[in-house]
Design a protein around this motif. Structure first.
Motif, mmCIF file in Angstrom:
data_model
loop_
_atom_site.group_PDB
_atom_site.id
_atom_site.type_symbol
_atom_site.label_atom_id
_atom_site.label_comp_id
_atom_site.label_asym_id
_atom_site.label_seq_id
_atom_site.Cartn_x
_atom_site.Cartn_y
_atom_site.Cartn_z
ATOM 1 N N HIS A 118 0.823 -1.211 0.000
ATOM 2 C CA HIS A 118 0.000 0.000 0.000
ATOM 3 C C HIS A 118 0.859 1.264 0.000
ATOM 4 O O HIS A 118 0.449 2.298 -0.545
ATOM 5 N N ALA A 119 2.026 1.209 0.619
ATOM 6 C CA ALA A 119 2.918 2.369 0.621
ATOM 7 C C ALA A 119 3.356 2.697 -0.801
ATOM 8 O O ALA A 119 3.378 3.863 -1.211
ATOM 9 N N ALA A 120 3.706 1.671 -1.565
ATOM 10 C CA ALA A 120 4.100 1.890 -2.962
ATOM 11 C C ALA A 120 2.912 2.360 -3.795
ATOM 12 O O ALA A 120 3.046 3.216 -4.673
ATOM 13 N N ARG A 146 -9.044 0.077 -4.217
ATOM 14 C CA ARG A 146 -8.161 0.810 -3.308
ATOM 15 C C ARG A 146 -7.511 2.005 -4.009
ATOM 16 O O ARG A 146 -7.449 3.107 -3.461
ATOM 17 N N VAL A 147 -7.006 1.805 -5.203
ATOM 18 C CA VAL A 147 -6.355 2.900 -5.923
ATOM 19 C C VAL A 147 -7.350 4.011 -6.234
ATOM 20 O O VAL A 147 -7.026 5.199 -6.126
ATOM 21 N N TYR A 239 5.104 -1.501 -9.232
ATOM 22 C CA TYR A 239 5.432 -1.751 -7.826
ATOM 23 C C TYR A 239 5.021 -3.155 -7.418
ATOM 24 O O TYR A 239 4.220 -3.812 -8.088
ATOM 25 N N THR A 240 5.578 -3.597 -6.287
ATOM 26 C CA THR A 240 5.240 -4.911 -5.747
ATOM 27 C C THR A 240 5.385 -4.858 -4.236
ATOM 28 O O THR A 240 5.643 -3.808 -3.648
ATOM 29 N N PRO A 250 6.688 -8.992 5.464
ATOM 30 C CA PRO A 250 5.997 -7.771 5.048
ATOM 31 C C PRO A 250 6.737 -6.536 5.550
ATOM 32 O O PRO A 250 7.400 -6.579 6.581
ATOM 33 N N GLY A 251 6.634 -5.430 4.817
ATOM 34 C CA GLY A 251 7.193 -4.183 5.320
ATOM 35 C C GLY A 251 8.067 -3.410 4.367
ATOM 36 O O GLY A 251 8.456 -2.288 4.670
#
Length: 428
Positions: A118-120, A146-147, A239-240, A250-251
């Motif tokens: 989600h950050a990417a 989401r986007v 992104y991935t 994760p992170g």
């Protein structure tokens, strides 16, 4: 020895000074403040946090995170170094090279976000879109939803193309929408994990260039499991996430911008809405802006970067082609076993199935939640239901990266067979 003596002497002097201060007459306003400072804490240490940490060992055969190989766990357990140390910069440089290989790109503006996928996702939208600009989003599962919400929240004029979970958008449909809405950005999910779909990408990047639109692609669930070629397919932003087929915890979230995307995001009229995700700062932190010094922006996840580097090393050692082939082979083995059991696969066209996440149509008459709870209780195995618009439609099985083995597929098949035998089936 000298340092220890000086420390003791300093401590004694401090104690003496404190006693002398306590003997002085005290003004009325100061007394209550001192009493409060010296009073006992009112919130006791929580009993739960005083107990040793306990983490169950489970088979993570859902859509992610997946089980992490010992080699990556060991890398993440190494001693911490400073996030601005030269050795850390070298590790970050290695990560950049590893991402370029995984994405099949030569883009200089390639980094790993400090955060999940989600950050990417937010970084891509926040940096390339300004308030009031048009954004086109393909929605055939939760990630398009989401986007669309992210773009709407930051003030974009959002247009959506909608299909049922697992639906495929034709290039003709996409070009028609590009011509109509004239967006600055078009989003598509390559690996739609909520539906188990690997969406075709060929030709879409060419259409976006024709209509002066940036092409943004999500590969969180597909990278390393299904072919993607950022440069060859004219993808402007890719992104991935770290926790799927890449096999890291994760992170962290790799992301890359090509020159077209950089021209857009570095010639903005307004600043991005997020300081943390501002690529003007992140490009310097990752040494991508040509400046001689990297300046402090935020404290990156040092252990997470250790793990990500190791996971990218494993992928490079195995080779992308072999990783794609292996995921496809194990997925095919699982698909055949499921069909032999009489179960129906949600994505009927084999060529459109996501090798890393298989979706099974919920067996008629069964409560999917009951089945999954049974499997967790009796097989210590995570398999999940749908997500977002696919909730109540599918059961999802993820065999990716370290978990991508035929022996694990056999375990999944046995667990599902056991659940079908022992869970109640409603009468037709």
């Amino acid at each position: 020895m000298m340092q220890r003596t000086l420390f003791r002497r300093g401590a004694l002097l401090a104690q003496k000074a404190a006693v002398e201060v306590s003997l002085l007459p005290m003004s009325a306003p100061l007394q209550p403040r001192l009493d409060r400072a010296m009073s006992s804490v009112t919130i006791p240490p929580p009993e739960c946090i005083l107990r040793p940490l306990e983490v169950p060992s489970r088979y993570l055969f859902g859509p992610g995170p997946s089980n992490v190989p010992p080699r990556v766990l060991a890398a993440g357990g190494r001693g911490i170094i400073g996030h601005l140390h030269p050795e850390m910069y070298e590790i970050m440089n290695d990560i950049k090279k590893g991402i370029q290989y995984a994405f099949q790109t030569q883009n200089n503006m390639t980094i790993a976000m400090s955060g999940s996928g989600h950050a990417a996702m937010e970084c891509a939208v926040f940096n390339t879109v300004e308030p009031g600009e048009s954004v086109l989003v393909a929605v055939n599962g939760i990630w398009g939803e989401r986007v669309a919400e992210i773009a709407e929240r930051m003030g974009a004029n959002v247009h959506i193309m909608v299909k049922a979970p697992g639906g495929v958008f034709s290039n003709e449909e996409i070009e028609k929408a590009l011509a109509k809405h004239k967006p600055v950005l078009f989003f598509l999910t390559h690996g739609e994990s909520s539906a188990g779909l690997a969406h075709p990408v060929d030709g879409i990047g060419d259409l976006c260039r024709k209509h002066n639109t940036l092409f943004l692609v999500d590969t969180v669930a597909s990278l390393g499991a299904s072919p993607i070629f950022m440069d060859q397919q004219n993808i402007d932003i890719l992104y991935t996430g770290s926790q799927k087929a890449l096999n890291a915890p994760p992170g962290t979230a790799p992301i890359s911008f090509n020159e077209r995307a950089c021209q857009k995001m570095f010639n903005r009229k307004t600043k991005p809405v997020s300081y943390l995700f501002d690529m003007a700062h992140l490009s310097n932190y990752w040494g991508n802006d040509g400046q001689p010094a990297r300046l402090y922006h935020h404290t990156g996840p040092v252990s997470g970067f250790f793990s990500l580097r190791e996971s990218l090393a494993i992928l490079a050692e195995k080779g992308l082609e072999e990783s794609w082939r292996h995921h496809r082979e194990v997925a095919g083995y699982l698909w055949k076993g499921l069909e032999d059991m009489g179960l129906k696969l949600f994505i009927q066209n084999k060529d459109l199935r996501l090798p890393s996440v298989t979706t099974i149509a919920i067996p008629e008459g069964y409560n999917w939640r009951e089945m999954l709870q049974y499997i967790m209780k009796h097989h210590n195995m995570e398999i999940t239901g749908g997500l977002g618009p696919s909730t109540g439609m599918v059961i999802r099985v993820g065999l990716m990266g370290y978990n991508c083995q035929k022996t694990n597929a056999d375990m999944v098949l046995a667990a599902l067979a056991d659940a079908l035998k022992n869970c109640k089936k409603s009468k037709a």
